[in-house]
Write a protein that holds these residues in place. Structure first.
Motif, short mmCIF file in Angstrom:
data_model
loop_
_atom_site.label_atom_id
_atom_site.label_comp_id
_atom_site.label_asym_id
_atom_site.label_seq_id
_atom_site.Cartn_x
_atom_site.Cartn_y
_atom_site.Cartn_z
N LEU A 23 0.84 -1.20 0.00
CA LEU A 23 0.00 0.00 0.00
C LEU A 23 0.87 1.25 0.00
CD1 LEU A 23 -2.57 -1.18 2.71
CD2 LEU A 23 -2.78 -1.32 0.21
N GLY A 24 2.07 1.11 -0.43
CA GLY A 24 3.07 2.17 -0.41
C GLY A 24 4.40 1.55 -0.01
N SER A 25 5.39 2.40 0.27
CA SER A 25 6.71 1.87 0.61
C SER A 25 6.77 1.32 2.03
CB SER A 25 7.77 2.96 0.44
OG SER A 25 7.52 4.03 1.34
N TYR A 56 3.47 -2.85 8.93
CA TYR A 56 4.26 -1.61 8.80
C TYR A 56 5.72 -2.00 8.68
CZ TYR A 56 6.34 2.90 9.56
OH TYR A 56 7.08 4.05 9.40
N ARG A 57 6.40 -1.46 7.65
CA ARG A 57 7.82 -1.74 7.42
C ARG A 57 8.64 -0.47 7.60
NH1 ARG A 57 6.30 -4.31 1.76
NH2 ARG A 57 5.31 -2.30 1.76
N ALA A 62 13.70 2.02 -1.67
CA ALA A 62 13.20 0.84 -2.36
C ALA A 62 14.29 -0.23 -2.51
CB ALA A 62 12.66 1.21 -3.74
N ALA A 63 15.55 0.16 -2.47
CA ALA A 63 16.66 -0.78 -2.61
C ALA A 63 17.22 -1.22 -1.25
CB ALA A 63 17.77 -0.16 -3.46
N ARG A 140 15.14 -6.97 -6.17
CA ARG A 140 13.79 -6.39 -6.09
C ARG A 140 12.67 -7.42 -6.06
NH1 ARG A 140 12.90 -0.79 -8.60
NH2 ARG A 140 10.84 -1.57 -8.16
N TRP A 141 12.85 -8.61 -6.61
CA TRP A 141 11.76 -9.56 -6.76
C TRP A 141 11.79 -10.70 -5.75
CZ3 TRP A 141 13.33 -14.48 -7.88
CH2 TRP A 141 14.61 -14.63 -8.39
N PHE A 142 12.82 -10.81 -4.92
CA PHE A 142 12.94 -11.91 -3.97
C PHE A 142 13.29 -11.38 -2.58
CE2 PHE A 142 15.69 -14.90 -1.72
CZ PHE A 142 14.87 -16.00 -1.64
N ALA A 143 12.74 -12.02 -1.54
CA ALA A 143 13.09 -11.67 -0.16
C ALA A 143 13.05 -12.94 0.70
CB ALA A 143 12.12 -10.65 0.40
#
Length: 173
Positions: A23-25, A56-57, A62-63, A140-143
């Motif tokens: 829902l946002g960063s 909440y993060r 973004a990186a 960006r695509w994996f965590a």
């Protein structure tokens, strides 16, 4: 997973699959589906639930590679436990003599099955749950997600505390 109640502990495993919508960063909506079972001797516990909630993060970029988070949701599902796990006395039943030989395994109620276990109690309801953890983002695509969750369940007037330690992967589209 560990479940605590009535002075007993049930240790087991839980499996979870979740949908997460950013829902946002910093904020995200999480919708996990979970199945868990545990036991120790005769002390048993199980759960199935869907937990919509907000996350909440602490992310400023973004990186960013390491992203800690906190969240909470309301688990909608079923929780069940053995009476011994809850610290309650066991229920004993007296089997009646059944001379009706034509129904074989039927217990006489016409459904073809047997009675449910009177020493296992279950409850359908909504249970509060909180999450905490950290995600490691090598790209960006994996965590890789390292987290914990706590759920509170009230069953037959007894408190049941669930602690889930989680290791998971997340793929972003």
């Amino acid at each position: 997973m560990q479940a605590f109640s009535g002075g007993r502990v049930a240790v087991g495993i839980s499996l979870q699959a979740a949908l997460q919508v950013d829902l946002g960063s910093r904020w995200a909506f999480r919708l996990p589906l979970e199945v868990g079972v545990g036991g120790s001797g005769d002390a048993t516990f199980s759960e199935v639930g869907l937990t919509p909630g907000l996350l909440y993060r602490w992310r400023s970029d973004a990186a960013q590679r390491w992203v800690p988070y906190l969240g909470a949701g309301l688990k909608l599902g079923v929780a069940g436990a053995g009476r011994e796990f809850l610290g309650l006395p066991l229920v004993t039943t007296v089997q009646s003599l059944d001379f009706d030989f034509d129904d074989f395994d039927d217990d006489g109620d016409g459904d073809g099955g047997s009675e449910s276990d009177p020493n296992f109690e279950s409850r359908l309801g909504a249970f509060p749950e909180v999450w905490a953890g950290v995600e490691w983002h090598p790209n960006r695509w994996f965590a890789l997600n390292l987290g914990a969750a706590y759920t509170y369940v009230r069953l037959l007037g007894r408190n049941v505390h669930l602690l889930h330690e989680r290791v998971g992967v997340r793929f972003s589209l």
